[in-house]
Write a protein that holds these residues in place. Structure first.
Motif, PDB file in Angstrom:
ATOM      1  N   THR A  71      25.407  66.686  16.922  1.00  0.00           N
ATOM      2  CA  THR A  71      26.224  65.596  16.366  1.00  0.00           C
ATOM      3  C   THR A  71      27.222  65.098  17.396  1.00  0.00           C
ATOM      4  O   THR A  71      27.375  63.887  17.609  1.00  0.00           O
ATOM      5  CB  THR A  71      26.974  66.070  15.107  1.00  0.00           C
ATOM      6  OG1 THR A  71      26.032  66.483  14.115  1.00  0.00           O
ATOM      7  CG2 THR A  71      27.842  64.954  14.545  1.00  0.00           C
ATOM      8  N   LYS A  74      25.459  63.273  20.246  1.00  0.00           N
ATOM      9  CA  LYS A  74      25.099  61.903  19.892  1.00  0.00           C
ATOM     10  C   LYS A  74      26.308  60.981  20.035  1.00  0.00           C
ATOM     11  O   LYS A  74      26.193  59.853  20.548  1.00  0.00           O
ATOM     12  CB  LYS A  74      24.554  61.836  18.472  1.00  0.00           C
ATOM     13  CG  LYS A  74      24.123  60.432  18.038  1.00  0.00           C
ATOM     14  CD  LYS A  74      23.574  60.428  16.630  1.00  0.00           C
ATOM     15  CE  LYS A  74      23.074  59.018  16.249  1.00  0.00           C
ATOM     16  NZ  LYS A  74      24.115  57.991  16.385  1.00  0.00           N
ATOM     17  N   GLN A  75      27.460  61.435  19.567  1.00  0.00           N
ATOM     18  CA  GLN A  75      28.673  60.627  19.701  1.00  0.00           C
ATOM     19  C   GLN A  75      29.024  60.417  21.172  1.00  0.00           C
ATOM     20  O   GLN A  75      29.529  59.359  21.553  1.00  0.00           O
ATOM     21  CB  GLN A  75      29.827  61.291  18.953  1.00  0.00           C
ATOM     22  CG  GLN A  75      29.646  61.306  17.444  1.00  0.00           C
ATOM     23  CD  GLN A  75      30.818  61.944  16.723  1.00  0.00           C
ATOM     24  OE1 GLN A  75      31.834  62.282  17.319  1.00  0.00           O
ATOM     25  NE2 GLN A  75      30.668  62.121  15.411  1.00  0.00           N
ATOM     26  N   TYR A  76      28.742  61.421  21.998  1.00  0.00           N
ATOM     27  CA  TYR A  76      28.987  61.297  23.437  1.00  0.00           C
ATOM     28  C   TYR A  76      28.088  60.218  24.038  1.00  0.00           C
ATOM     29  O   TYR A  76      28.550  59.357  24.804  1.00  0.00           O
ATOM     30  CB  TYR A  76      28.736  62.632  24.129  1.00  0.00           C
ATOM     31  CG  TYR A  76      28.969  62.603  25.625  1.00  0.00           C
ATOM     32  CD1 TYR A  76      30.220  62.888  26.163  1.00  0.00           C
ATOM     33  CD2 TYR A  76      27.935  62.270  26.516  1.00  0.00           C
ATOM     34  CE1 TYR A  76      30.439  62.845  27.537  1.00  0.00           C
ATOM     35  CE2 TYR A  76      28.146  62.229  27.879  1.00  0.00           C
ATOM     36  CZ  TYR A  76      29.396  62.519  28.381  1.00  0.00           C
ATOM     37  OH  TYR A  76      29.613  62.468  29.740  1.00  0.00           O
ATOM     38  N   PHE A  77      26.791  60.252  23.687  1.00  0.00           N
ATOM     39  CA  PHE A  77      25.859  59.250  24.214  1.00  0.00           C
ATOM     40  C   PHE A  77      26.197  57.852  23.707  1.00  0.00           C
ATOM     41  O   PHE A  77      26.053  56.864  24.437  1.00  0.00           O
ATOM     42  CB  PHE A  77      24.429  59.617  23.827  1.00  0.00           C
ATOM     43  CG  PHE A  77      23.919  60.859  24.498  1.00  0.00           C
ATOM     44  CD1 PHE A  77      24.147  61.073  25.844  1.00  0.00           C
ATOM     45  CD2 PHE A  77      23.194  61.809  23.785  1.00  0.00           C
ATOM     46  CE1 PHE A  77      23.678  62.214  26.478  1.00  0.00           C
ATOM     47  CE2 PHE A  77      22.713  62.949  24.408  1.00  0.00           C
ATOM     48  CZ  PHE A  77      22.958  63.154  25.758  1.00  0.00           C
ATOM     49  N   ASP A  78      26.623  57.752  22.441  1.00  0.00           N
ATOM     50  CA  ASP A  78      27.024  56.457  21.896  1.00  0.00           C
ATOM     51  C   ASP A  78      28.183  55.858  22.679  1.00  0.00           C
ATOM     52  O   ASP A  78      28.282  54.633  22.835  1.00  0.00           O
ATOM     53  CB  ASP A  78      27.414  56.593  20.421  1.00  0.00           C
ATOM     54  CG  ASP A  78      26.215  56.846  19.520  1.00  0.00           C
ATOM     55  OD1 ASP A  78      25.085  56.558  19.956  1.00  0.00           O
ATOM     56  OD2 ASP A  78      26.414  57.339  18.392  1.00  0.00           O
ATOM     57  N   LYS A  79      29.054  56.719  23.170  1.00  0.00           N
ATOM     58  CA  LYS A  79      30.237  56.238  23.882  1.00  0.00           C
ATOM     59  C   LYS A  79      29.951  55.967  25.358  1.00  0.00           C
ATOM     60  O   LYS A  79      30.389  54.945  25.903  1.00  0.00           O
ATOM     61  CB  LYS A  79      31.372  57.255  23.760  1.00  0.00           C
ATOM     62  CG  LYS A  79      32.660  56.832  24.462  1.00  0.00           C
ATOM     63  CD  LYS A  79      33.799  57.812  24.213  1.00  0.00           C
ATOM     64  CE  LYS A  79      35.081  57.354  24.893  1.00  0.00           C
ATOM     65  NZ  LYS A  79      36.216  58.303  24.630  1.00  0.00           N
ATOM     66  N   TYR A  80      29.217  56.864  26.010  1.00  0.00           N
ATOM     67  CA  TYR A  80      29.039  56.764  27.463  1.00  0.00           C
ATOM     68  C   TYR A  80      27.647  56.282  27.880  1.00  0.00           C
ATOM     69  O   TYR A  80      27.412  56.015  29.060  1.00  0.00           O
ATOM     70  CB  TYR A  80      29.325  58.119  28.122  1.00  0.00           C
ATOM     71  CG  TYR A  80      30.765  58.548  27.980  1.00  0.00           C
ATOM     72  CD1 TYR A  80      31.777  57.934  28.728  1.00  0.00           C
ATOM     73  CD2 TYR A  80      31.128  59.557  27.092  1.00  0.00           C
ATOM     74  CE1 TYR A  80      33.101  58.323  28.601  1.00  0.00           C
ATOM     75  CE2 TYR A  80      32.451  59.955  26.949  1.00  0.00           C
ATOM     76  CZ  TYR A  80      33.431  59.330  27.708  1.00  0.00           C
ATOM     77  OH  TYR A  80      34.744  59.720  27.572  1.00  0.00           O
ATOM     78  N   GLY A  81      26.723  56.185  26.923  1.00  0.00           N
ATOM     79  CA  GLY A  81      25.389  55.700  27.245  1.00  0.00           C
ATOM     80  C   GLY A  81      24.355  56.810  27.246  1.00  0.00           C
ATOM     81  O   GLY A  81      24.638  57.934  27.657  1.00  0.00           O
ATOM     82  N   TYR A  82      23.144  56.466  26.778  1.00  0.00           N
ATOM     83  CA  TYR A  82      22.084  57.458  26.686  1.00  0.00           C
ATOM     84  C   TYR A  82      21.431  57.732  28.033  1.00  0.00           C
ATOM     85  O   TYR A  82      20.532  58.578  28.124  1.00  0.00           O
ATOM     86  CB  TYR A  82      21.032  56.997  25.669  1.00  0.00           C
ATOM     87  CG  TYR A  82      21.459  57.240  24.240  1.00  0.00           C
ATOM     88  CD1 TYR A  82      20.999  58.351  23.540  1.00  0.00           C
ATOM     89  CD2 TYR A  82      22.347  56.365  23.607  1.00  0.00           C
ATOM     90  CE1 TYR A  82      21.395  58.584  22.225  1.00  0.00           C
ATOM     91  CE2 TYR A  82      22.751  56.595  22.296  1.00  0.00           C
ATOM     92  CZ  TYR A  82      22.276  57.705  21.612  1.00  0.00           C
ATOM     93  OH  TYR A  82      22.685  57.932  20.327  1.00  0.00           O
ATOM     94  N   SER A 147      35.140  62.056  13.415  1.00  0.00           N
ATOM     95  CA  SER A 147      35.322  61.732  14.838  1.00  0.00           C
ATOM     96  C   SER A 147      35.375  63.022  15.644  1.00  0.00           C
ATOM     97  O   SER A 147      36.415  63.374  16.250  1.00  0.00           O
ATOM     98  CB  SER A 147      36.598  60.908  15.034  1.00  0.00           C
ATOM     99  OG  SER A 147      36.570  59.737  14.256  1.00  0.00           O
TER     100      SER A 147
END
Length: 278
Positions: A71, A74-82, A147
């Motif tokens: 979880t 995923k929030q990390y990728f949403d913020k910094y890019g996949y 968050s």
């Protein structure tokens, strides 16, 4: 999630990661051994110990959550890019967990060994209460919106803050005693090596990916290394320049705060680098 472009860079990244973690992990042992040999903890700042416990606990929460929680990832990728990589390795989880165990061992030594007149200051207790109260408040703020990345980033910021202040009591204690006897220089050598290896490891990932986002996404890690290196240099200066004791005089050195009637360290101890900072 992005993959490595170079196998050799991936291997180098892993090697540097474990070098840094092993250096930082082993850095705790010279102090434990020194305390055991002297049957005394005089010269070790208790404020440093409890502040370091909070620092390592916060660091473990951040690293373990980001490494294991899908979880939060995923929030990390949403913020910094996949196209980015998670900036936490298994070695980053091992280090704070191991450090907490060693802190508990030293805490037991404090109970049973000579500690002179040293005690935990009210200021450090107040800092601990304030920090954990702040962390608790942040948890309830993150709960309604889930968050979790923001919350673990708070713990990452806490560990950076604690890293910055945890060394200060020890540096001040060395200054007031005009001595580094009782705080192992072996700790500092390993701590310094770990900090350099950490910066090199993160640079390897950045070069391979052609991006420096991993520094921004895990800002606590490079800041931890830089702060540690800065204080290590202070301890080196205190030990080797300000309060350097020649080997011919060490065998007669006694600690004025200790009730122990034996010399603090023998000539052989000094030659091995035991009896000073970290």
């Amino acid at each position: 999630m992005s993959s490595w472009n170079s196998i050799s860079m991936e291997i180098l990244y892993g090697v540097l990661g474990w070098i840094s973690i092993l250096c930082w992990a082993l850095a705790s042992y010279p102090q434990v051994i020194l305390n055991f040999r002297r049957k005394s903890v005089v010269g070790l700042s208790f404020d440093y110990l409890i502040l370091n416990f909070t620092k390592q606990s916060s660091y473990l929460i951040y690293n373990a959550t980001l490494f294991f929680s899908t979880t939060v990832q995923k929030q990390y990728f949403d913020k910094y890019g996949y196209d980015q990589m998670i900036p936490v390795a298994l070695s980053d989880v091992f280090f704070p967990f191991h450090s907490i165990i060693l802190i508990l061992v030293v805490s037991v030594q404090i109970v049973f060994f000579d500690r002179g007149s040293q005690k935990v200051s009210k200021a450090s207790i107040a800092i601990l209460v304030a920090v954990w109260f702040f962390a608790g408040a942040c948890f309830f703020m993150a709960l309604p919106t889930h968050s979790w990345l923001w919350l673990v980033s708070i713990f990452n910021s806490i560990q950076v803050f604690m890293t910055f202040i945890k060394y200060s009591p020890q540096a001040f204690l060395n200054f007031t005693r005009k001595s580094t006897v009782g705080f192992s220089i072996g700790n500092i050598v390993l701590d310094f090596s770990g900090g350099v290896a950490t910066l090199a490891q993160m640079s390897v990932q950045s070069v391979d990916q052609g991006s420096w986002v991993n520094f921004l996404g895990n800002i606590g890690k490079p800041l931890l290394a830089l702060v540690s290196i800065a204080f290590d240099l202070i301890f080196f200066y205190q030990h080797f320049v300000l309060y350097h004791i020649k080997a011919s005089r060490v065998s007669f050195q006694r600690d004025p705060e200790s009730t122990d009637s034996e010399p603090l360290i023998k000539d052989s101890d000094h030659l091995q680098g035991i009896g000073t900072t970290s």
